[in-house]
Design a protein around this motif. Structure first.
Motif, PDB file in Angstrom:
ATOM      1  N   ILE A  80      36.709  38.580  44.230  1.00  0.00           N
ATOM      2  CA  ILE A  80      36.685  37.625  43.115  1.00  0.00           C
ATOM      3  C   ILE A  80      38.029  37.633  42.393  1.00  0.00           C
ATOM      4  N   LEU A  81      38.556  38.823  42.141  1.00  0.00           N
ATOM      5  CA  LEU A  81      39.867  38.934  41.494  1.00  0.00           C
ATOM      6  C   LEU A  81      40.951  38.292  42.356  1.00  0.00           C
ATOM      7  N   HIS A  82      40.925  38.575  43.647  1.00  0.00           N
ATOM      8  CA  HIS A  82      41.912  37.998  44.568  1.00  0.00           C
ATOM      9  C   HIS A  82      41.868  36.478  44.521  1.00  0.00           C
ATOM     10  N   CYS A  83      40.676  35.915  44.506  1.00  0.00           N
ATOM     11  CA  CYS A  83      40.519  34.458  44.471  1.00  0.00           C
ATOM     12  C   CYS A  83      41.064  33.878  43.169  1.00  0.00           C
ATOM     13  N   LEU A  84      40.750  34.495  42.043  1.00  0.00           N
ATOM     14  CA  LEU A  84      41.223  33.989  40.754  1.00  0.00           C
ATOM     15  C   LEU A  84      42.735  34.042  40.650  1.00  0.00           C
TER      16      LEU A  84
ATOM     17  N   LEU B 228      32.713  28.793  37.790  1.00  0.00           N
ATOM     18  CA  LEU B 228      31.530  29.607  37.517  1.00  0.00           C
ATOM     19  C   LEU B 228      31.806  30.629  36.418  1.00  0.00           C
ATOM     20  N   LEU B 229      32.934  31.338  36.503  1.00  0.00           N
ATOM     21  CA  LEU B 229      33.184  32.427  35.572  1.00  0.00           C
ATOM     22  C   LEU B 229      33.671  31.953  34.207  1.00  0.00           C
ATOM     23  N   TYR B 230      34.444  30.852  34.181  1.00  0.00           N
ATOM     24  CA  TYR B 230      35.036  30.431  32.923  1.00  0.00           C
ATOM     25  C   TYR B 230      34.196  29.378  32.195  1.00  0.00           C
ATOM     26  N   ASN B 231      33.343  28.680  32.906  1.00  0.00           N
ATOM     27  CA  ASN B 231      32.577  27.589  32.276  1.00  0.00           C
ATOM     28  C   ASN B 231      31.107  27.919  32.089  1.00  0.00           C
TER      29      ASN B 231
ATOM     30  N   GLN C 116      23.641  26.810  43.810  1.00  0.00           N
ATOM     31  CA  GLN C 116      24.505  25.963  44.625  1.00  0.00           C
ATOM     32  C   GLN C 116      25.978  26.256  44.344  1.00  0.00           C
ATOM     33  N   LEU C 117      26.313  26.456  43.080  1.00  0.00           N
ATOM     34  CA  LEU C 117      27.692  26.762  42.719  1.00  0.00           C
ATOM     35  C   LEU C 117      28.083  28.148  43.248  1.00  0.00           C
ATOM     36  N   ILE C 118      27.164  29.095  43.205  1.00  0.00           N
ATOM     37  CA  ILE C 118      27.434  30.428  43.751  1.00  0.00           C
ATOM     38  C   ILE C 118      27.713  30.341  45.249  1.00  0.00           C
ATOM     39  N   ALA C 119      26.921  29.519  45.944  1.00  0.00           N
ATOM     40  CA  ALA C 119      27.156  29.323  47.377  1.00  0.00           C
ATOM     41  C   ALA C 119      28.526  28.701  47.626  1.00  0.00           C
ATOM     42  N   GLN C 120      28.946  27.774  46.771  1.00  0.00           N
ATOM     43  CA  GLN C 120      30.258  27.160  46.909  1.00  0.00           C
ATOM     44  C   GLN C 120      31.372  28.194  46.678  1.00  0.00           C
ATOM     45  N   CYS C 121      31.134  29.110  45.740  1.00  0.00           N
ATOM     46  CA  CYS C 121      32.114  30.170  45.472  1.00  0.00           C
ATOM     47  C   CYS C 121      32.313  31.036  46.706  1.00  0.00           C
ATOM     48  N   ILE C 122      31.222  31.444  47.316  1.00  0.00           N
ATOM     49  CA  ILE C 122      31.311  32.302  48.494  1.00  0.00           C
ATOM     50  C   ILE C 122      31.975  31.558  49.648  1.00  0.00           C
ATOM     51  N   ASP C 123      31.644  30.292  49.790  1.00  0.00           N
ATOM     52  CA  ASP C 123      32.256  29.482  50.842  1.00  0.00           C
ATOM     53  C   ASP C 123      33.762  29.338  50.608  1.00  0.00           C
ATOM     54  N   TYR C 124      34.147  29.152  49.341  1.00  0.00           N
ATOM     55  CA  TYR C 124      35.566  29.016  49.009  1.00  0.00           C
ATOM     56  C   TYR C 124      36.320  30.309  49.308  1.00  0.00           C
TER      57      TYR C 124
ATOM     58  N   VAL D 102      27.178  36.547  39.785  1.00  0.00           N
ATOM     59  CA  VAL D 102      26.194  36.311  38.728  1.00  0.00           C
ATOM     60  C   VAL D 102      26.546  37.123  37.482  1.00  0.00           C
ATOM     61  N   GLU D 103      26.958  38.370  37.684  1.00  0.00           N
ATOM     62  CA  GLU D 103      27.320  39.228  36.556  1.00  0.00           C
ATOM     63  C   GLU D 103      28.649  38.829  35.926  1.00  0.00           C
ATOM     64  N   GLY D 104      29.465  38.056  36.662  1.00  0.00           N
ATOM     65  CA  GLY D 104      30.794  37.717  36.164  1.00  0.00           C
ATOM     66  C   GLY D 104      31.789  38.839  36.362  1.00  0.00           C
TER      67      GLY D 104
END
Length: 347
Positions: free
Chosen positions: A260-264, A275-278, A290-298, A252-254
């Motif tokens: 998060i860094l590892h994923c990017l 989420l972070l760029y758009n 819903q998008l946050i949940a998708q991020c965690i799932d990814y 949420v804070e970005g």
């Protein structure tokens, strides 16, 4: 109309140091935060006690209490500022101080308490040590300089690390190639989160009569362990989400936390990237559960960034215990310090 009664002698009286009533309204944000129970059962105070038991053996409780008080003030003051910088609405399950008392007063209060901690380290602590050890020949001025320098060094480290954390969040690099590396991230964490661990060890060493090995590398690694654990729980723990008032607060804070860094770094076409760029603000991201949940799932199933973070935590957990054993103190494996470290490894 009579002139108001003004005592000019009070106004022009010299002021030696800072000595104000603790219940002043301007200190209310600090008192409010300090009275909220911590999430981690005062883990920093426990580390102070554990290091003292294993290495320094300071037996004067007033001295230990004074060191613990300085660390507590320093920590809580940093949280007041940190919550403003992160636009956090909750701290320890309660509304953040600035949401109750306003940003200007809370900033001033946090900065004020930094200097209160510095003054206690520079003046109160050396005087107390001298009073408790009247049989020793103590250079008070030298001790004042050394204690204040310790606080100044760690305040510089804290603000440097926090500044990088904010910079990477607010000026998110546009390409994978320009993202900070994991090494860069952990170096930032060493500055930001390791400071209170280093502060404990440096003050204990200064006021202990025992010679010890250099424990700063251990303090640095403990700071990294503490932050990596926090990064992991931020995205996986329901208790953490309840205390913060939001699921996936770092998303949420970005913030560029470790997972998060590892994923990017692994993909530029993931829900985390979207989420972070758009989105342009934490308020906008907060409206996309819903998008946050998708991020965690990814990060769980695709990039395996959460597994990477967990594995790193366990690796560093084993490493720091090995480092402590290498200092060749008696009964390290049965010590309070090992027990706390083992608790940090459990997520």
């Amino acid at each position: 109309m009579e002139d108001p009664q003004i005592d000019i002698d009070v106004l022009i009286r010299p002021v030696n140091g800072y000595d104000r009533p603790e219940n002043e309204p301007i200190s209310e944000p600090y008192r409010y935060l300090a009275e909220i129970p911590g999430n981690n059962s005062n883990v920093r105070g426990k580390f102070l006690e554990a290091f003292n038991r294993l290495y320094f053996h300071i037996e004067q409780k007033p001295l230990l209490d004074a060191i613990g008080d300085i660390i507590s003030i320093f920590h809580n003051a940093s949280l007041l500022i940190d919550d403003i910088e992160d636009s956090s609405e909750y701290r320890r399950g309660f509304p953040a101080a600035h949401t109750k008392y306003g940003i200007p007063l809370t900033i001033n209060c946090g900065n004020l308490m930094y200097f209160v901690a510095l003054q206690k380290a520079q003046i109160t602590l050396p005087r107390l040590y001298s009073d408790l050890n009247s049989d020793l020949e103590i250079d008070i001025d030298k001790l004042k300089f050394e204690t204040s320098q310790i606080l100044i060094d760690e305040m510089l480290n804290l603000h440097h690390g926090q500044g990088l954390d904010i910079y990477w969040r607010d000026y998110l690099p546009e390409t994978q190639e320009s993202l900070p590396s994991v090494q860069d991230y952990l170096s930032m964490v060493k500055d930001k989160t390791g400071g209170l661990f280093r502060l404990s060890i440096k003050l204990l060493a200064l006021f202990s009569k025992r010679e010890t090995t250099d424990l700063i590398p251990i303090a640095n690694l403990l700071g990294i362990i503490y932050q990596v654990r926090d990064d992991y729980l931020n995205l996986t723990s329901s208790k953490y989400s309840h205390m913060k008032g939001v699921v996936g607060e770092d998303l949420v804070e970005g913030k560029l936390s470790l997972p998060i860094l590892h994923c990017l770094q692994l993909s530029d076409n993931s829900p985390v990237h979207e989420l972070l760029y758009n989105t342009s603000s934490s308020e906008e991201r907060r409206e996309k559960p819903q998008l946050i949940a998708q991020c965690i799932d990814y990060m769980t199933k695709d990039s395996e960034s959460l597994q990477f973070t967990y594995d790193l935590l366990q690796k560093y957990h084993d490493k720091v215990k090995s480092m402590i054993e290498d200092t060749e103190v008696d009964n390290a494996s049965d010590s309070m310090l090992f027990q706390i470290i083992d608790q940090l490894g459990q997520v």
